[in-house]
Design an enzyme around this catalytic site. Sequence first.
Site, PDB file in Angstrom:
ATOM      1  N   THR A 190       0.795  -1.221   0.000  1.00  0.00           N
ATOM      2  CA  THR A 190       0.000   0.000   0.000  1.00  0.00           C
ATOM      3  C   THR A 190       0.834   1.282   0.000  1.00  0.00           C
ATOM      4  OG1 THR A 190      -1.407  -1.221   1.516  1.00  0.00           O
ATOM      5  CG2 THR A 190      -1.783   1.158   1.346  1.00  0.00           C
ATOM      6  N   ARG A 218     -12.957  -9.242  -0.063  1.00  0.00           N
ATOM      7  CA  ARG A 218     -12.149  -8.864   1.095  1.00  0.00           C
ATOM      8  C   ARG A 218     -11.755  -7.389   0.993  1.00  0.00           C
ATOM      9  NH1 ARG A 218      -6.796  -6.557   2.020  1.00  0.00           N
ATOM     10  NH2 ARG A 218      -6.065  -7.289   4.043  1.00  0.00           N
ATOM     11  N   VAL A 219     -11.920  -6.673   2.085  1.00  0.00           N
ATOM     12  CA  VAL A 219     -11.473  -5.279   2.168  1.00  0.00           C
ATOM     13  C   VAL A 219     -10.500  -5.182   3.331  1.00  0.00           C
ATOM     14  CG1 VAL A 219     -12.200  -2.912   2.709  1.00  0.00           C
ATOM     15  CG2 VAL A 219     -13.556  -4.314   1.127  1.00  0.00           C
ATOM     16  N   GLY A 220      -9.406  -4.483   3.125  1.00  0.00           N
ATOM     17  CA  GLY A 220      -8.405  -4.336   4.183  1.00  0.00           C
ATOM     18  C   GLY A 220      -8.563  -3.044   4.946  1.00  0.00           C
ATOM     19  N   GLY A 244      -3.623  -5.732   6.506  1.00  0.00           N
ATOM     20  CA  GLY A 244      -4.735  -4.869   6.882  1.00  0.00           C
ATOM     21  C   GLY A 244      -5.556  -5.381   8.039  1.00  0.00           C
TER      22      GLY A 244
END
Length: 330
Positions: A190, A218-220, A244
């Site tokens: 990131t 999936r979201v971090g 994350g």
Amino acid sequence: MFTRRNFLNRAALGSLAAVSGVGLSACSDAHAKEEKPADAVKPLAISTWDFGTKANEAAWAILTTGGKALDAVEAGVMVIEADPLNTSVGIGGAPDRDGHVTLDACIMAPDGGCGSVCALEHIVHPISVARMVMEKTPHVILVGEGALEFALAQGFKKENLLTEASRKAWEAWKINAKYEPKINVEVHDTIGMLTIDQNGDIAGACTTSGLAYKMRGRVGDSPIIGAGMFVDNEVGGAAATGLGEAVLRTLGSFLVVELMRNGKSPQEACEEAVARIVKKHKNYKDFQVGFIAVNKQGQTGAFSVQPGFNYALFANGENKVYDAACSMTK
Ligand code: GLY
């Protein structure tokens, strides 16, 4: 269980310097040891990882000509989003395990306004969509299809983000892959970025393609205000990189800013946030998390769980990369 980043050779990792010593710097950070200026340093740009130097350059061009921190931070991370060779941000980012490139991003302005997009597909600059969520909607977060519809309605172009190189890497991964989430396989991750403009106002941005070969949906931490990035213009800002899930569980960037509000320096605040993550995760040796932070005076800090995290700082006219101090020895 989380798998570790490939660049971490577990055998090469020594034991913690001391369990209670998390937060004690075991690796070197030349900048952290430098005498910190008493007066506010402005303008300033700080970004995660060495590729942040390119982001800092773009931000600096805006900051030194009287531009605003918010414009600078957006322009900065856009450089990395547009780089097809960067496999953890924007176009060229590693896809999820089903082959979809899904991007997460958030942005925060000095007035406390913020915007975010999660699992956005087909748009090269999720950070600019996040800014439009902030400026053109009454909301903070848009996700998936809704975020894409909003972006297209705002005039963003639909593009294929899966480059040939990323597709080939994904095909290779599929041959032996266990069907489980995996931390990004390359050293870099990131981009989180913080800027201070000539007025002393602070803005932040964070943008990523997230965990390589993650589960669909999936979201971090990166698009979650307070996790991947947080700014309070009275205090300072912080941004995170790495696994994350660990940052989400501790709301890491908000924690760093709150620690600074309560009197910690940016360096001390980053160290304490990493110590919190280490304390709350038995498997901390298996993943990386790094923080960067800046306070209203332009003092900066950076700290990570593992060796290997670096950051780029553009201040006092110089754009340099520093190795962050960390809680584990090599
Ligand atoms: N820090 C990026 C992610 O975990 O998605």
